[in-house]
Scaffold this active site. Sequence first.
Site, short mmCIF file in Angstrom:
data_model
loop_
_atom_site.label_atom_id
_atom_site.label_comp_id
_atom_site.label_asym_id
_atom_site.label_seq_id
_atom_site.Cartn_x
_atom_site.Cartn_y
_atom_site.Cartn_z
N TRP A 104 -6.55 -5.64 11.37
CA TRP A 104 -6.98 -4.61 10.42
C TRP A 104 -7.32 -5.16 9.03
O TRP A 104 -6.63 -6.03 8.52
CB TRP A 104 -5.83 -3.61 10.27
CG TRP A 104 -6.00 -2.62 9.18
CD1 TRP A 104 -5.60 -2.74 7.89
CD2 TRP A 104 -6.63 -1.35 9.29
NE1 TRP A 104 -5.94 -1.61 7.18
CE2 TRP A 104 -6.58 -0.74 8.02
CE3 TRP A 104 -7.25 -0.65 10.34
CZ2 TRP A 104 -7.11 0.53 7.78
CZ3 TRP A 104 -7.77 0.62 10.09
CH2 TRP A 104 -7.70 1.18 8.81
N MET A 105 -8.38 -4.60 8.40
CA MET A 105 -8.55 -4.74 6.95
C MET A 105 -8.92 -3.40 6.36
O MET A 105 -9.57 -2.58 7.01
CB MET A 105 -9.60 -5.81 6.58
CG MET A 105 -11.05 -5.38 6.54
SD MET A 105 -12.21 -6.69 5.93
CE MET A 105 -12.32 -6.30 4.18
N ASN A 106 -8.49 -3.16 5.11
CA ASN A 106 -9.13 -2.12 4.30
C ASN A 106 -9.65 -2.78 3.03
O ASN A 106 -10.22 -3.87 3.16
CB ASN A 106 -8.30 -0.84 4.13
CG ASN A 106 -6.88 -0.98 3.69
OD1 ASN A 106 -6.05 -1.50 4.41
ND2 ASN A 106 -6.59 -0.48 2.51
N GLU A 107 -9.60 -2.16 1.87
CA GLU A 107 -10.49 -2.61 0.79
C GLU A 107 -10.24 -4.05 0.31
O GLU A 107 -9.14 -4.59 0.45
CB GLU A 107 -10.44 -1.67 -0.41
CG GLU A 107 -9.17 -1.68 -1.21
CD GLU A 107 -8.24 -0.56 -0.78
OE1 GLU A 107 -8.45 0.01 0.30
OE2 GLU A 107 -7.30 -0.26 -1.53
N GLN B 136 -6.97 -6.14 1.83
CA GLN B 136 -5.83 -5.49 2.46
C GLN B 136 -5.87 -5.79 3.96
O GLN B 136 -6.84 -5.43 4.64
CB GLN B 136 -5.89 -3.98 2.21
CG GLN B 136 -5.55 -3.60 0.79
CD GLN B 136 -4.07 -3.74 0.52
OE1 GLN B 136 -3.28 -2.90 0.90
NE2 GLN B 136 -3.67 -4.83 -0.15
N TRP C 225 -3.62 0.33 10.18
CA TRP C 225 -3.12 0.28 8.81
C TRP C 225 -1.61 0.12 8.85
O TRP C 225 -0.92 0.79 9.62
CB TRP C 225 -3.52 1.56 8.07
CG TRP C 225 -3.19 1.55 6.62
CD1 TRP C 225 -3.98 1.11 5.60
CD2 TRP C 225 -1.98 2.02 6.00
NE1 TRP C 225 -3.34 1.26 4.40
CE2 TRP C 225 -2.11 1.82 4.62
CE3 TRP C 225 -0.80 2.58 6.49
CZ2 TRP C 225 -1.12 2.17 3.70
CZ3 TRP C 225 0.20 2.93 5.59
CH2 TRP C 225 0.03 2.72 4.20
N ARG D 245 -0.71 3.16 -8.23
CA ARG D 245 -1.15 1.96 -7.52
C ARG D 245 -2.50 1.43 -8.01
O ARG D 245 -3.12 1.96 -8.90
CB ARG D 245 -1.21 2.24 -6.03
CG ARG D 245 -2.09 3.42 -5.62
CD ARG D 245 -2.15 3.52 -4.10
NE ARG D 245 -2.73 4.75 -3.62
CZ ARG D 245 -2.03 5.81 -3.21
NH1 ARG D 245 -0.72 5.79 -3.23
NH2 ARG D 245 -2.66 6.90 -2.78
N ASP D 246 -2.91 0.33 -7.34
CA ASP D 246 -4.23 -0.29 -7.47
C ASP D 246 -4.51 -0.83 -8.88
O ASP D 246 -5.53 -0.51 -9.48
CB ASP D 246 -5.36 0.69 -7.08
CG ASP D 246 -5.16 1.36 -5.73
OD1 ASP D 246 -4.38 0.83 -4.93
OD2 ASP D 246 -5.79 2.42 -5.50
N GLU E 119 -8.83 6.71 -6.58
CA GLU E 119 -8.15 5.47 -6.17
C GLU E 119 -8.96 4.27 -6.65
O GLU E 119 -10.12 4.38 -7.04
CB GLU E 119 -8.09 5.40 -4.63
CG GLU E 119 -7.53 6.64 -3.95
CD GLU E 119 -6.07 6.53 -3.56
OE1 GLU E 119 -5.52 5.43 -3.66
OE2 GLU E 119 -5.49 7.55 -3.16
#
Length: 510
Positions: free
Chosen positions: A30-33, A49, A57, A165-166, A223
């Site tokens: 898996w990857m996200n941003e 991520q 996730w 976050r972020d 986000e």
Amino acid sequence: MKVLPLVYLLPLALAEDFRPLYHFCPEENWMNEPNGLIKIDSTWHLFYQHNPTANVWGNLNWGHATSNDLVHWTHEPLAITSGGGVEAFTGTAYFDGNNTSGLGTAQNPPYLAWYTGYITANETQDQRLAYSVDKGGTWTKFAGNPIISAAQEAPHDETGGLESRDPKVFFHEPSGKWVMVLAHGGQDKLTFWTSSDTKRWTWVSDLTSDQIPGLPSGVQAWEVPDMFQLPIEGTSDTTWVLIITPAEGSPAGGNGVIALTGSFDGTEFTADPVDPATLWLDHGRDFDGVMSWENVPASDGRRILAGIANSYGESPPTTTWKGMLTFPRTLTLRQTGPGNSLQFLQQPVQELAGVSGSLIATIQNQTITPGDTLLSSAQGIALDIQLAFSIDANAILSLAVRKAADEQTVIQYDSSNGTLSVDRTAAGDTSFDPGAGGVHTAPLQPDASGVVRIRALVDTCSVEVFGGQGEVVISDLIFPSESSEGLALTVEGGSAMLRSVEVHAISLSG
Ligand SMILES: *[C@@H]1O[C@H](CO)[C@@H](O)[C@H](O)[C@H]1NC(C)=O
Ligand SMILES: *[C@@H]1O[C@H](CO)[C@@H](O)[C@H](O)[C@H]1NC(C)=O
Ligand SMILES: *[C@@H]1O[C@H](CO)[C@@H](O)[C@H](O)[C@H]1NC(C)=O
Ligand SMILES: *[C@@H]1O[C@H](CO)[C@@H](O)[C@H](O)[C@H]1NC(C)=O
Ligand SMILES: *[C@@H]1O[C@H](CO)[C@@H](O)[C@H](O)[C@H]1NC(C)=O
């Protein structure tokens, strides 16, 4: 360049798993941003991520890959790992050239990465710091983490700090302070914090939706902030740009990306009035969690963005991997119209030309009329297609890609209402998610000489369609059969004058 691990070269099954040719995706799982995008010397670093142990996730670490050209990527070991009950959520990186943090030396200043710690036991999020003294190769977690606790966030967050976050962090020269921008999950606000030492942070301001004139009320749940200065083309001015991924309100549904301009005094961002027509950086379904590379030398000067293409969570029909980086694109700003309002332009990075091998079809100064089908002898699943044409008032020009008897993704320009669209209704497998099909549109007018320009990047499981000089973009994932590799260019309702059509096959082996 590092030798790729054998596993990456061998199994054909991977190639059959919709694996993109010239877009980055994880070797496995898996990857996200993207996270912490930064250029160090001649190396483009991509962190992202990543769940290294499952194709879903969860168990999030900073995955890592490096490139010399933003096209060929080498997989690297995990950069910031999950461990001790704390996962490494999204954040950003910056060069601490003065060793302000004290985590490097004057001779070898550190690269810093700020990320959100996710404490699995009580689902709390706090902000953390890691550093690298080997030019981004390996990362050490700061012993004093967290640098901002959930308790310190609590007065500024509706969830009591659970969902802060972020962190986007940069050094603000005029005030001599480090600045952090934080998102607050499910909330329509960002908070700004400052620091003198990169480690101790003080809240200084909020940015909420009612401070952004003209922002449509549905643009919610902000986000992944990014923030930087950008020159205004044709002037000696620069402006501040703030990029946000709202989870709601985007043109194609799912997460989208907005870009604001404004001023920043070191503590407060003052947004320019928003034009809802030019607010969104992409009109497709699959472009979000966008960040830009920091530390790009002034001699290059580009602001380059990349995001995650996958707004369907675990649903896409890939088995060995999930989530793909959008192709890196430049972001520029020009003044337009009577009010000199600002408009963003985006274009694929020029490095793509380095892998645009053979010109497999070309057309120059040819009229296309209803009944003609051009480009039908060309085929490919990894293409860079560029069209420039003028078109009759009520005509519609259609470019079908990934075409077979019963499958096609149609990129269309409708002259009657100045609409660029991508139609995925017959693109292939759309059954995996209610948002996986449909037609996505964006307004696009011919240029001053009446020419419409369209550039389409096609890569195995995606199309990214840039209109005009890049004033609109539509990015979508598609899951056609491997054998759907045809093209067709047609027109209806009138004719079009094809000034120039070029179809390049992309080949990483050169
Ligand atoms: C950089 O930080 C290290 C570690 O604290 C310290 O030994 C060194 O003197 C610092 N150098 C400068 C120029 O601040
Ligand atoms: C969550 O757990 C961490 C680690 O045990 C602790 O430091 C923190 O105070 C807890 N936060 C809340 C809100 O319970
Ligand atoms: C480093 O120090 C110089 C000289 O004081 C200053 O101009 C610059 O803004 C500082 N940069 C950072 C990242 O601290
Ligand atoms: C196509 O037409 C344009 C405009 O008339 C002209 O400038 C260009 O040279 C022509 N190109 C070719 C290859 O004939
Ligand atoms: C443009 O016109 C076409 C054909 O009438 C229509 O199908 C389409 O929905 C229109 N698009 C927009 C954005 O109005």
